[in-house]
Motif scaffolding. Structure first.
Motif, mmCIF file in Angstrom:
data_model
loop_
_atom_site.group_PDB
_atom_site.id
_atom_site.type_symbol
_atom_site.label_atom_id
_atom_site.label_comp_id
_atom_site.label_asym_id
_atom_site.label_seq_id
_atom_site.Cartn_x
_atom_site.Cartn_y
_atom_site.Cartn_z
ATOM 1 N N GLY A 148 0.776 -1.231 0.000
ATOM 2 C CA GLY A 148 0.000 0.000 0.000
ATOM 3 C C GLY A 148 0.807 1.280 0.000
ATOM 4 N N GLU A 149 2.087 1.214 -0.316
ATOM 5 C CA GLU A 149 2.902 2.432 -0.391
ATOM 6 C C GLU A 149 2.945 2.932 -1.826
ATOM 7 O OE1 GLU A 149 7.550 3.750 0.023
ATOM 8 O OE2 GLU A 149 6.781 2.292 1.463
ATOM 9 N N VAL A 150 2.888 4.232 -1.990
ATOM 10 C CA VAL A 150 3.088 4.878 -3.288
ATOM 11 C C VAL A 150 4.211 5.888 -3.091
ATOM 12 C CG1 VAL A 150 2.095 6.310 -5.109
ATOM 13 C CG2 VAL A 150 0.673 4.579 -3.975
ATOM 14 N N GLU A 151 5.217 5.804 -3.949
ATOM 15 C CA GLU A 151 6.329 6.743 -3.866
ATOM 16 C C GLU A 151 6.197 7.805 -4.953
ATOM 17 O OE1 GLU A 151 11.189 6.985 -4.122
ATOM 18 O OE2 GLU A 151 10.244 5.027 -3.845
ATOM 19 N N VAL A 152 6.376 9.054 -4.561
ATOM 20 C CA VAL A 152 6.543 10.121 -5.537
ATOM 21 C C VAL A 152 7.981 9.946 -6.010
ATOM 22 C CG1 VAL A 152 6.610 12.602 -5.938
ATOM 23 C CG2 VAL A 152 4.893 11.639 -4.384
ATOM 24 N N ILE A 153 8.141 9.250 -7.128
ATOM 25 C CA ILE A 153 9.468 8.848 -7.566
ATOM 26 C C ILE A 153 10.215 10.009 -8.227
ATOM 27 C CG2 ILE A 153 8.722 7.851 -9.773
ATOM 28 C CD1 ILE A 153 11.271 6.185 -7.527
ATOM 29 N N TYR A 154 9.500 10.841 -8.982
ATOM 30 C CA TYR A 154 10.089 12.051 -9.571
ATOM 31 C C TYR A 154 9.058 13.165 -9.541
ATOM 32 C CZ TYR A 154 13.975 9.232 -11.023
ATOM 33 O OH TYR A 154 15.062 8.409 -10.996
ATOM 34 N N PHE A 155 9.556 14.366 -9.282
ATOM 35 C CA PHE A 155 8.688 15.538 -9.236
ATOM 36 C C PHE A 155 9.545 16.775 -9.467
ATOM 37 C CE2 PHE A 155 7.622 19.141 -6.459
ATOM 38 C CZ PHE A 155 6.485 19.587 -7.108
ATOM 39 N N GLY A 156 9.050 17.674 -10.274
ATOM 40 C CA GLY A 156 9.752 18.939 -10.436
ATOM 41 C C GLY A 156 9.266 19.719 -11.633
ATOM 42 N N LEU A 157 9.860 20.894 -11.793
ATOM 43 C CA LEU A 157 9.499 21.815 -12.862
ATOM 44 C C LEU A 157 10.675 22.042 -13.789
ATOM 45 C CD1 LEU A 157 7.678 24.521 -10.715
ATOM 46 C CD2 LEU A 157 6.616 22.668 -12.030
#
Length: 191
Positions: free
Chosen positions: A97-106
């Motif tokens: 049940g874990e979800v990772e924000v693996i990449y994020f950015g602008l």
């Protein structure tokens, strides 16, 4: 050698999320890239991550990108401003049940316009309801993200502003390396 600090953050309830509104005055759309291919995924990775030392996936082959993108439940949400890609958030389901924000950015030209908080809010909300869109997945019980001292100067503060809490901090020495760009020398403060 340089010292790099990595912060591991989490939310353990959908109620932890503190959303940020969409910035006013922009033609902004947040779109699920439902059939994202390796070319566009690698473009986003290099254009967003280049100034911040994202290098771990640069040597990947086309097949490695394709196979990673094909995994069940992986989602890529792209922020578009007036028809141009401005940033993205990628969600990767993990066991239990874990979800990772693996990449994020602008992309560098969109930093400082108020987009980041809204995109992170949207992606985190989607992480909490991932099982609704992917019935084979179990319900989300935890959303995680990791950032480090090489990331943008507002990264850690931005995650904490959206309700993420630190659960582990690590420090390690690593070889100093130039940022790969979207092209060499590119960065958020140069044009």
């Amino acid at each position: 050698m340089i010292t790099v600090t990595t912060w591991h953050l989490e939310q353990t309830s959908a109620e932890d999320l503190r959303p940020a509104p969409a910035p006013a005055g922009l033609d902004l759309r947040l779109v699920l890239a439902d059939r994202i291919g390796p070319e566009f995924a690698r473009f986003l990775y290099t254009a967003v991550g280049g100034p911040w030392h994202w290098t771990d996936r640069l040597p990947w082959t086309y097949r490695e990108w394709h196979d990673w993108l094909a995994q069940d439940g992986l989602e890529t949400w792209v922020a578009w401003v007036s028809g141009s890609p401005a940033g993205y958030i990628q969600l990767e389901p993990r066991p239990e049940g874990e979800v990772e924000v693996i990449y994020f950015g602008l992309l560098p030209g969109f930093i400082g316009r108020g987009l980041g908080g809204h995109l992170l809010s949207h992606g985190t909300a989607r992480a909490w309801d991932l099982a609704d869109r992917h019935p084979a997945r179990e319900a989300t019980r935890r959303v995680t993200v990791h950032t480090c001292s090489l990331d943008g100067p507002a990264a850690l503060r931005g995650y904490e502003s959206r309700g993420f809490r630190r659960f582990r901090t690590e420090t390690a020495e690593q070889q100093a390396a130039p940022t790969p760009g979207p092209w060499p020398g590119a960065g958020p403060y140069t044009t």
